[in-house]
Write a protein that holds these residues in place. Structure first.
Motif, PDB file in Angstrom:
ATOM      1  N   ILE A  87       0.835  -1.199   0.000  1.00 28.60           N
ATOM      2  CA  ILE A  87       0.000   0.000   0.000  1.00 28.60           C
ATOM      3  C   ILE A  87       0.874   1.255   0.000  1.00 28.60           C
ATOM      4  O   ILE A  87       0.603   2.228  -0.720  1.00 28.60           O
ATOM      5  N   ILE A  88       1.943   1.236   0.783  1.00 21.70           N
ATOM      6  CA  ILE A  88       2.865   2.388   0.802  1.00 21.70           C
ATOM      7  C   ILE A  88       3.482   2.590  -0.575  1.00 21.70           C
ATOM      8  O   ILE A  88       3.544   3.704  -1.102  1.00 21.70           O
ATOM      9  N   VAL A  89       3.931   1.490  -1.173  1.00 24.09           N
ATOM     10  CA  VAL A  89       4.540   1.581  -2.498  1.00 24.09           C
ATOM     11  C   VAL A  89       3.533   2.075  -3.524  1.00 24.09           C
ATOM     12  O   VAL A  89       3.824   2.943  -4.352  1.00 24.09           O
ATOM     13  N   LEU A  90       2.332   1.508  -3.469  1.00 26.38           N
ATOM     14  CA  LEU A  90       1.300   1.903  -4.428  1.00 26.38           C
ATOM     15  C   LEU A  90       1.007   3.390  -4.363  1.00 26.38           C
ATOM     16  O   LEU A  90       0.916   4.066  -5.384  1.00 26.38           O
ATOM     17  N   SER A  91       0.822   3.896  -3.164  1.00 29.98           N
ATOM     18  CA  SER A  91       0.449   5.300  -3.021  1.00 29.98           C
ATOM     19  C   SER A  91       1.518   6.214  -3.584  1.00 29.98           C
ATOM     20  O   SER A  91       1.220   7.215  -4.240  1.00 29.98           O
ATOM     21  N   ASN A  92       2.758   5.852  -3.380  1.00 28.27           N
ATOM     22  CA  ASN A  92       3.831   6.719  -3.846  1.00 28.27           C
ATOM     23  C   ASN A  92       4.206   6.489  -5.301  1.00 28.27           C
ATOM     24  O   ASN A  92       4.714   7.390  -5.962  1.00 28.27           O
ATOM     25  N   LEU A  93       3.937   5.281  -5.818  1.00 27.20           N
ATOM     26  CA  LEU A  93       4.155   5.062  -7.252  1.00 27.20           C
ATOM     27  C   LEU A  93       3.224   5.946  -8.064  1.00 27.20           C
ATOM     28  O   LEU A  93       3.574   6.422  -9.140  1.00 27.20           O
ATOM     29  N   ALA A  94       2.021   6.148  -7.536  1.00 25.23           N
ATOM     30  CA  ALA A  94       1.090   7.045  -8.214  1.00 25.23           C
ATOM     31  C   ALA A  94       1.680   8.453  -8.270  1.00 25.23           C
ATOM     32  O   ALA A  94       1.544   9.161  -9.275  1.00 25.23           O
ATOM     33  N   GLY A  95       2.331   8.852  -7.187  1.00 23.08           N
ATOM     34  CA  GLY A  95       2.989  10.159  -7.180  1.00 23.08           C
ATOM     35  C   GLY A  95       4.122  10.239  -8.180  1.00 23.08           C
ATOM     36  O   GLY A  95       4.315  11.266  -8.845  1.00 23.08           O
ATOM     37  N   ILE A  96       4.866   9.140  -8.317  1.00 20.93           N
ATOM     38  CA  ILE A  96       5.953   9.100  -9.300  1.00 20.93           C
ATOM     39  C   ILE A  96       5.407   9.257 -10.713  1.00 20.93           C
ATOM     40  O   ILE A  96       5.918  10.040 -11.517  1.00 20.93           O
TER      41      ILE A  96
END
Length: 599
Positions: free
Chosen positions: A202-211
């Motif tokens: 979930i942490i990775v997903l949320s920030n991949l969207a930011g990337i």
């Protein structure tokens, strides 16, 4: 070219350097990283692992796919154990078949082959983005030994991949780490292992969207030649809105099933690898002319890890390279949807690892030959460009006409990873719910698309809320959450590796192969990642770690990392009250059969 204002890398930070993999370029102290996935919910109850009274008994039919219940492997299935033991063979069979059959979870069996599974593994890692964000900081730590450190980081992941392969061969279940660890160590350790995977993803997903959002505006700025367009990413409202749109799109694609996912991923992963091949060929070709300032000749010493200056420097670079490989295990979580579910996913994982390490080594060598490791200009050690080296090398290596391809490849990498990263979290939650470790509503599968509908939507909502709230509350908190991610990754990978050695402990004397691949390799991989876990935990106690924030004199990264694990313990206690049968070891045991989809 329009370039963002990347954050300066913090050389010498050891494990904290891993966060550079998820730093978003173009904003002050930008952080990012993730993957996305799935869409609207549906109301079709499936129920792989509920007692007969709890859920409908009929499995969702899998047209044209032969499925068989795979009995527990050799080991101790005939040895009685305590009620909470994973080895307890006499516990009720959740399938209601007395151990003779298994109720499948309703996923679309046989929809993925070897190539599709390997592509999912490569895509989840986001190789092009990992390279552009991590190559510079790694060079800053270890200089010319960057290729050697990439190889060193590959070793523990390869050892853990052997553990995944062997466990999947015996227990091809989409719950992967959760299911295997429950069978090896019991429900409590297994629940926490599953929690570690879910919260990390979930942490990775949320920030991949930011990337993906940041690189989208960088690409638009590059195409239009307008700094104003690129600067739209600095507008919080615009950034969050675009980020949520990416999450919704990725969720919708994943929601529609593996066929839609595969089609998108073939295109995006193919684009990434093609651009990397072009970059490597042109960079080496231009470097060999000898006319470039800073270019250097290749040396085999670059592959020698013992040439690194100090152990502290080596561990700093190693921590970066380890996490460049995180995500390959996504191809194991689609095992129930893969033809030859007991063997194909393990082969796909190893194939994905080979593609990744080959891509990393060739790109690192080519970039070093072309730009060198200096700290000025295009040098890979330049701290001003370390977090996005491809933005610096795009035009010089590929030319102005083709340079934009690198921006497209990075955006494709982030977007593809965003979509495939929802695969492991949705299927892990599905399995946990199916085995009564989470609320039963999360086990609902879409009747037509045959995807974990509710789990996918839940992951998408959690991803969007997490990123939006963290972005609005404090960017420092968001950054520190990403730094804490390494703790979760090492946590569940190492437990899974140890689970393999313990699960197969009675097989280790049968042959040299069993001893090596079921015992020695997994245990060694688990020890290496456990050591990184311990080092990360120690470093997190320093208030200067991460953003520099502190809570009651303790670093906020430590508070977040340990706090998330404690939150998992609290939720486990809640589920213990709601679903005591699972925690008594009556639902998922070593004797519980696994579903095998034949070739």
């Amino acid at each position: 070219m329009v370039q963002a204002d990347p954050p300066r890398p913090q050389a010498g930070d050891t494990v904290r350097s891993v966060a550079s993999r998820w730093h978003r370029p173009g904003r002050r102290a930008r952080a990012g990283a993730s993957r996305v996935a799935d869409g609207p919910a549906a109301d079709v109850a499936t129920g792989p692992a509920a007692p007969p009274a709890a859920r409908p008994a009929d499995p969702v039919p899998t047209a044209g796919v032969a499925a068989t219940a795979r009995p527990a492997p050799s080991g101790t299935p005939g040895t009685p154990g305590p009620p909470n033991s994973a080895d307890a063979p006499d516990a009720p069979d959740p399938s209601g078949s007395g151990g003779r059959g298994v109720r499948d979870k309703g996923l679309s069996g046989g929809s993925v082959g070897l190539l599709g599974s390997a592509v999912i593994g490569v895509s989840t890692v986001a190789p092009v983005y990992c390279l552009t964000s991590t190559l510079g900081p790694t060079v800053g730590e270890v200089g010319l030994q960057t290729p050697a450190v990439f190889l060193a980081g590959f070793l523990p992941m390869l050892l853990v991949a052997f553990a995944y392969r062997e466990l999947n061969r015996s227990v091809p279940d989409c719950g992967t780490s959760f299911t295997w660890t429950v069978k090896a160590f019991g429900p409590r350790v297994g629940w926490m292992c599953g929690w570690g995977l879910v919260v990390a993803t979930i942490i990775v997903l949320s920030n991949l969207a930011g990337i993906a959002t940041s690189f989208c505006y960088l690409l638009l700025g590059e195409l239009t030649g307008s700094a104003a367009v690129a600067d739209l990413d600095d507008n919080t409202a615009v950034h969050i809105t675009t980020c949520l749109a990416f999450i919704a799109l990725a969720t919708a694609i994943s929601y529609r099933g593996m066929t839609a996912t595969k089609g998108v991923q073939y295109a995006l992963v193919g684009l990434q690898l093609a651009v990397l091949v072009l970059f490597v060929a042109l960079a080496i070709g231009k470097a060999r002319t000898g006319d470039l300032p800073g270019s250097i000749d290749f040396s085999w010493s670059w592959l020698n890890p013992f040439a690194v200056g100090s152990f502290a420097t080596f561990t700093a670079g190693l921590s970066l390279s380890i996490f460049m490989f995180w995500g390959w295990d996504a191809c194991l979580t689609v095992n129930e949807e893969t033809s030859g579910s007991d063997r194909t996913p393990g082969r796909a994982a190893l194939l994905a690892m080979v593609v990744l390490v080959g891509s990393y080594l060739l790109t690192a060598v080519a970039a070093q030959m072309y730009a060198g490791v200096g700290d000025r200009g295009t040098g890979l050690g330049n701290p001003d460009t370390a977090d996005n080296v491809f933005a610096t090398l795009a035009d010089p290596v590929l030319g102005s006409a083709l340079g934009v391809l690198l921006f497209v490849a990075v955006l494709a990498s982030a977007a593809a990873s965003l979509q495939t990263t929802f695969i492991p979290v949705a299927r892990t939650v599905l399995a946990m719910s199916a085995y009564q470790a989470l609320p039963p509503a999360l086990a609902r599968v879409h009747p037509r698309h045959r995807t974990p509908a509710v789990a996918t939507v839940a992951a998408g909502v959690a991803t969007g809320l997490f990123y939006a709230v963290m972005s609005l509350v404090s960017e420092n908190v968001l950054i520190d959450t990403i730094y804490a991610l390494g703790l979760m990754i090492c946590f569940y990978y190492s437990i899974t590796a140890f689970a393999c050695a313990w699960y197969f402990r009675h097989d280790l004397r049968r042959s040299a192969r069993d001893l090596l691949f079921k015992g020695v390799a997994p245990a060694l991989g688990g020890l290496l990642l456990a050591a990184v876990f311990g080092k990360t935990l120690y470093d997190m106690g320093d208030p200067s770690y991460g953003s520099g924030s502190s809570l009651f004199g303790v670093g906020s990264v430590f508070a977040i990392g340990v706090g998330l694990l404690l939150l998992g313990a609290v939720l486990m206690a809640v589920m213990h009250r709601r679903s005591p049968a699972f925690f008594r070891g009556e639902v998922l045991t070593r004797a519980t059969p696994a579903l095998t989809v034949r070739d």
